[in-house]
Every structure is written in structure tokens, then in C-alpha cells.
Design an enzyme around this catalytic site. Structure first.
Site, PDB file in Angstrom:
ATOM      1  N   ALA A   1       0.801  -1.231   0.000  1.00  0.00           N
ATOM      2  CA  ALA A   1       0.000   0.000   0.000  1.00  0.00           C
ATOM      3  C   ALA A   1       0.837   1.286   0.000  1.00  0.00           C
ATOM      4  CB  ALA A   1      -1.000   0.025   1.161  1.00  0.00           C
ATOM      5  N   ALA A   2       2.155   1.165  -0.227  1.00  0.00           N
ATOM      6  CA  ALA A   2       2.973   2.386  -0.309  1.00  0.00           C
ATOM      7  C   ALA A   2       2.493   3.252  -1.477  1.00  0.00           C
ATOM      8  CB  ALA A   2       4.440   2.021  -0.491  1.00  0.00           C
ATOM      9  N   GLY A   3       2.141   2.599  -2.577  1.00  0.00           N
ATOM     10  CA  GLY A   3       1.638   3.344  -3.740  1.00  0.00           C
ATOM     11  C   GLY A   3       0.321   4.037  -3.421  1.00  0.00           C
ATOM     12  N   ASP A   4      -0.508   3.383  -2.614  1.00  0.00           N
ATOM     13  CA  ASP A   4      -1.794   3.996  -2.225  1.00  0.00           C
ATOM     14  C   ASP A   4      -1.550   5.210  -1.332  1.00  0.00           C
ATOM     15  OD1 ASP A   4      -3.039   1.929  -3.588  1.00  0.00           O
ATOM     16  OD2 ASP A   4      -3.077   0.652  -1.805  1.00  0.00           O
TER      17      ASP A   4
HETATM   18  O1  RIB Z   1      -2.098  -1.682  -2.839  1.00  0.00           O
HETATM   19  C1  RIB Z   1      -2.182  -2.602  -1.791  1.00  0.00           C
HETATM   20  C2  RIB Z   1      -3.515  -3.288  -1.823  1.00  0.00           C
HETATM   21  O2  RIB Z   1      -3.597  -4.093  -2.987  1.00  0.00           O
HETATM   22  C3  RIB Z   1      -3.770  -4.244  -0.684  1.00  0.00           C
HETATM   23  O3  RIB Z   1      -4.334  -3.618   0.439  1.00  0.00           O
HETATM   24  C4  RIB Z   1      -4.651  -5.298  -1.321  1.00  0.00           C
HETATM   25  O4  RIB Z   1      -5.947  -5.322  -0.816  1.00  0.00           O
HETATM   26  C5  RIB Z   1      -4.627  -5.011  -2.805  1.00  0.00           C
HETATM   27  O5  RIB Z   1      -5.771  -4.375  -3.210  1.00  0.00           O
END
Ligand code: RIB
Length: 316
Positions: A251-254
Site C-alpha cells: 500500500a505504499a503506492g496507495d
Molecule cells: O495496494 C495494496 C492493496 O492491494 C492491498 O491492500 C490489497 O488489498 C490489494 O488491493
């Protein structure tokens, strides 16, 4: 009134096994531990932006299973407006994640309810979408829904950021409609069906090719190498990543996308928004899990006080 970020995307429960290394094909490894976290690229970006202090609403689906209720509660706890999160028949989305000792991961996503987020369901959220200051989406929901959203954004003149993850082929029409596309290295390779051999020259060429395909603005996320910003004919800019001890890069990209969107919403320049996003992502990788790893606005401020130099450079 401060405008909201509206995220149209996936909501998953992450089932995470830690292991010394990510198993190769046919290999069985003994795990070091197992945990569940709230995840999903859409929900992660929504929670990250809300924790940074921005009003955020989510449009998405959870299933009518026990996970669905937990996932909705998780979003509510993070102060994400879930009025447009639908409960649909069937299982919620899950992600099976393995993390290794370096914090790297591999992920299999089973979309479940996310796969039923149709354009019709998104249309139901039109009054919310129309008031948005920024729309964020990813590719863990049906592509026709992303297409619908991009057309909606164009019609209503609302900026929209597309995180093309997981990567797949995209039409020029879609690329032309999005304000920002933010692929990582693997996604760039998939979008362009090309090779990048690590140099700034190659990244610049890849960004140019995405611009030539119709993208208005490109932000290449290059992990520990930072990011490259390409806006039309403006000179390209690199923003270096902060150096931290990564324990889990999930989730670093998120975290980055949310930080970038919040920066732009606050009126920061594009490069300062990327600098801010870089700090949000850096903090997130020092903690395990997707949503629990997202920092608050105060944590980012403190981090930036300790790392005051803007890590920007011109591509060589
Ligand atoms: O970007 C990370 C996410 O990718 C995770 O939380 C997982 O659920 C997938 O969607």
C-alpha cells in the site's frame, strides 16, 4: 466549504502471511506469522487521505458476509463517508498477501463484491461525485466502471487520478480523460509493453510515450528511487524518495496517491505535492499492513521537520 476527495474503488480484507522469502513456483515455505488488515487500493487511498485531514467519501461495494460489515466499520472509523458503499450479495473482496524480510510483497486479489461495482451503481452516487474536488480510482473494479467515471469527470470538469493497478491495457480514450495517471515501474512496462533499463533517460522516454498515448499528466512511481513527473511539454522533474527502514511496502503506492491528491487539494505545487506524497509513503512502509500504516497529518508534519530538504532533482 472544503471540497471532498471521492474514491471510487476496491475494498478488500488483506490476509497477510509473513515469510523469510516469497515462495517460488511449486515451493512451500513456513510462515513467520499471519494477520488480517483492512485493505483494497481504493479503500487504502480513501483512509490515507482522510487520516491526512481531508474530507473523503468512498464509492464501492462490500459483500453481505461478516468481512463486509468489518470493512465498512473500518472505513467509518477512519472518518470516510460510506453512504455510497453498497452491500451486495456474495463475498467481499480479499487479497492474499505474502511479505518477506525486506518488506517486499506479492499479492493475489480476489475481487468478490468489487467486481460488481457497475456503472449503474456509480451513477447512483452522481450527487456525491458532482461535488467532488478530486476523484481517485484504480483498476480493481470493472474497467467499464472506470471508463464511465472518467467520462463523468470530463463532463463535470472534475480532476481525476487513475492509479493503473493492477496493470492492464487501457484505451487512448480513457488515458485522454484522466488528469493524472500514476503507474509504478511494472505497470508502466505493462501499459507500454516495453522495457526500462533503470536510467532516468528510459523513465523520461516512458513518460513521453504515455503522454503521446494521450495522458495529460504522468507521475511514474519508482519506489525507493522516488518519482518522475511529466506534464505535457513542461520540463520533467524527479522527486527522490526518503530513505527509511521498510518493514512492509504493501500500500505504499496507495499512500503516495492519497498524499499527492491531498497536496494538490491543499493548493501545493505539483512537485511539492509529490514531495509531501513521498513523505506519506515513506512513513507507511515503516509499519505493517495497508490501512493501519497510513500516517496522520501531524505525523507527516513531524517527519518533514526531521527531513526538511526538498528531495527534488532534474532528470539527468
Ligand atoms: O495496494 C495494496 C492493496 O492491494 C492491498 O491492500 C490489497 O488489498 C490489494 O488491493
Amino acid at each position: 466549504m472544503q471540497k471532498s476527495i471521492v474514491v471510487v474503488g476496491s475494498i478488500n480484507l488483506d490476509l497477510v502471511a509473513g515469510a523469510d522469502h516469497i515462495p517460488r513456483v511449486g515451493e512451500t515455505v513456513i510462515g513467520r506469522g499471519f494477520k488480517t488488515f483492512y485493505g483494497g487500493k481504493g479503500a487504502n487511498q480513501a483512509v490515507a487521505a482522510a487520516k491526512l485531514g481531508c474530507p473523503v467519501a468512498m464509492v464501492g461495494n462490500v459483500g453481505d458476509d461478516a468481512f463486509g460489515t468489518q470493512l465498512r466499520n473500518g472505513l467509518n472509523d477512519a472518518r470516510v463517508d460510506t453512504a455510497c458503499v453498497n452491500t451486495v450479495e456474495g463475498p467481499s473482496g480479499v487479497a492474499l498477501i505474502t511479505t518477506d524480510l525486506r518488506g517486499e510483497n506479492s499479492i493475489v486479489v480476489v475481487p468478490g463484491a468489487n467486481g460488481h461495482l457497475t456503472p449503474k451503481l456509480v451513477e447512483k452516487a452522481a450527487p456525491l461525485l458532482e461535488r467532488a474536488g478530486f476523484l481517485l480510482t484504480q483498476l480493481e473494479i470493472p474497467l467499464e466502471t472506470v471508463d464511465y467515471l472518467a467520462q463523468f469527470a470530463e463532463r463535470h470538469n472534475i480532476p481525476i487520478m487513475l492509479d493503473p493497478a493492477p496493470a492492464r491495457e487501457l484505451s487512448q480514450a480513457l488515458l485522454r480523460r484522466v488528469s493524472w495517471i500514476t503507474p509504478n515501474e511494472t505497470e508502466t512496462l505493462e501499459l507500454l509493453k516495453t522495457n526500462i533499463r533503470n536510467g532516468d533517460q528510459d523513465y523520461c522516454a516512458a513518460a513521453d510515450r504515455l503522454l503521446a498515448c494521450g495522458a495529460k499528466n504522468v507521475l511514474l512511481k519508482l519506489g525507493a528511487r522516488g518519482c518522475l513527473i511529466a506534464q505535457g511539454t513542461l520540463p520533467k522533474e524527479c522527486v527522490r524518495a526518503f530513505s527509511v527502514n521498510a518493514v512492509d511496502t504493501t500500500a505504499a503506492g496507495d499512500a503516495f496517491n492519497a498524499g499527492f491528491a491531498v497536496g494538490l487539494m491543499r493548493g501545493y505545487t505539483v512537485s511539492h505535492s509529490a514531495f509531501f506524497a513521498s513523505a506519506v509513503a515513506a512513513i507507511s512502509v515503516t509499519r505493517p499492513g495497508a490501512q493501519p500504516s497510513m500516517p496522520s497529518g501531524q505525523e507527516v508534519e513531524r517527519f518533514l521537520e526531521q527531513h526538511p530538504t526538498a528531495p527534488t532533482k532534474q532528470p539527468s
